[in-house]
Design an enzyme around this catalytic site. Structure first.
Site, PDB file in Angstrom:
ATOM      1  N   CYS A 123       0.827  -1.199   0.000  1.00 11.01           N
ATOM      2  CA  CYS A 123       0.000   0.000   0.000  1.00 11.01           C
ATOM      3  C   CYS A 123       0.865   1.255   0.000  1.00 11.01           C
ATOM      4  O   CYS A 123       0.670   2.162  -0.809  1.00 11.01           O
ATOM      5  CB  CYS A 123      -0.923  -0.024   1.219  1.00 11.01           C
ATOM      6  SG  CYS A 123      -2.162   1.298   1.236  1.00 11.01           S
ATOM      7  N   CYS A 124       1.837   1.302   0.894  1.00 13.44           N
ATOM      8  CA  CYS A 124       2.724   2.462   0.979  1.00 13.44           C
ATOM      9  C   CYS A 124       3.542   2.628  -0.294  1.00 13.44           C
ATOM     10  O   CYS A 124       3.776   3.748  -0.757  1.00 13.44           O
ATOM     11  CB  CYS A 124       3.661   2.321   2.174  1.00 13.44           C
ATOM     12  SG  CYS A 124       2.891   2.628   3.781  1.00 13.44           S
ATOM     13  N   CYS A 210      -1.395   8.641   6.993  1.00 13.97           N
ATOM     14  CA  CYS A 210      -2.749   8.329   6.557  1.00 13.97           C
ATOM     15  C   CYS A 210      -3.602   8.021   7.784  1.00 13.97           C
ATOM     16  O   CYS A 210      -3.113   7.450   8.765  1.00 13.97           O
ATOM     17  CB  CYS A 210      -2.729   7.140   5.606  1.00 13.97           C
ATOM     18  SG  CYS A 210      -1.880   7.467   4.038  1.00 13.97           S
ATOM     19  N   CYS A 213      -3.729   4.536   9.506  1.00  8.34           N
ATOM     20  CA  CYS A 213      -2.432   4.041   9.986  1.00  8.34           C
ATOM     21  C   CYS A 213      -1.780   4.982  10.990  1.00  8.34           C
ATOM     22  O   CYS A 213      -0.573   4.912  11.225  1.00  8.34           O
ATOM     23  CB  CYS A 213      -1.500   3.800   8.803  1.00  8.34           C
ATOM     24  SG  CYS A 213      -2.163   2.651   7.582  1.00  8.34           S
ATOM     25  N   CYS A 238       7.403   4.477   5.650  1.00 15.61           N
ATOM     26  CA  CYS A 238       6.535   4.142   4.522  1.00 15.61           C
ATOM     27  C   CYS A 238       7.330   3.653   3.323  1.00 15.61           C
ATOM     28  O   CYS A 238       6.807   2.957   2.462  1.00 15.61           O
ATOM     29  CB  CYS A 238       5.687   5.342   4.120  1.00 15.61           C
ATOM     30  SG  CYS A 238       6.627   6.721   3.437  1.00 15.61           S
TER      31      CYS A 238
END
Length: 267
Positions: A123-124, A210, A213, A238
């Site tokens: 995702c990161c 985010c 998170c 990240c």
């Protein structure tokens, strides 16, 4: 904080900027990167500012981006993997380079839940690392807001580092959390509203990312301990600052090209 710390950061930037172009400042619109932007603009008032935003950033971050962009006249350029530009950015004339969400959509499709709960590294990488690779493609120098006291992953950073074809400058590396808030207050710069929240148990937000998170933490914890809690990345990175985001065109070993004599600070 001591005025010596601020002057040292300004001297570092001024010396490092000699004959180094093109350059830019990355800003997440947390307390540290806003401080780094302000310092860099004191040396080069026209230095470009860019930001990597994601679809998971809290609405307060977008609102704060608009506020600081206007206050400091940043003319920020936002890079974002998304289907469409957030309305708040459109309404306030923020420049946005929208990147295709196809890879993220494909990766998300293989998971029952959101990708950030199933494969946080992926995702990161897709939402942050890929966009910054695009953002720095035409820069030789990147200024950021990393500090050595934020957490274990940043303790061994140098003030100026070369990774690939990109020179990274960390002007506030030796600032403390208290130094940052004092600098912003002294220069009449508002802080992100999440830093002002205090929870009944005493926890507060100390490092922002985010929304899914980012968690509040106690004062005795490291600042980044609230990031990615419960995952293998807890308190980590990240990937923006750990990947070689602009690979070298030549096989040249990593090296430092500029060194300033370190000072001891009485804080």
């Amino acid at each position: 904080m001591s005025t010596e710390k601020t002057q040292y950061a300004l001297n570092l930037l001024e010396s490092a900027f000699i004959n180094t172009k093109p350059r830019g400042v990355g800003c997440s619109f947390g307390k540290d990167s806003v401080t780094a932007v302000h310092l860099a603009r004191r040396i080069d008032p026209n230095i470009p500012v860019f930001s990597i935003m994601t679809i998971f950033k809290p609405k307060e971050t977008f609102e704060y981006l608009v506020e600081i962009n206007r206050l400091l006249n940043l003319d920020v350029l936002v890079y974002m993997v998304a289907e469409r530009v957030p309305q708040i950015l459109i309404d306030n004339g923020i420049k946005v380079e929208l990147l295709s969400p196809d890879n993220f959509r494909e990766a998300q499709g293989t998971h029952e839940n959101f990708l950030h709960t199933e494969d946080v590294d992926r995702c990161c990488h897709l939402l942050k690392v890929v966009p910054i690779q695009k953002a720095v493609a035409n820069y030789d120098v990147l200024i950021d807001g990393l500090r050595s006291s934020e957490g274990i992953t940043r303790q061994n950073l140098q003030e100026i580092e070369i990774t690939g074809d990109l020179t990274k400058i960390h002007p506030i590396l030796h600032f403390t959390e208290e130094d940052i808030f004092e600098y912003l207050k002294k220069n009449d710069i508002p802080i992100h509203p999440w830093y002002l929240k205090t929870f009944p148990d005493g926890k507060r937000y100390r490092s922002l990312g985010c929304a899914p998170c980012t968690r509040p933490i106690f004062d005795h914890e490291s600042e980044r301990d609230g990031r990615w809690q419960g995952s293998k990345k807890e308190g980590g990175e990240c990937g923006i600052h750990t990947n070689q985001i602009k690979p070298s065109k030549q096989n040249i070993p990593l090296q430092k090209t500029f060194v300033m004599e370190k000072q001891d600070y009485n804080c």
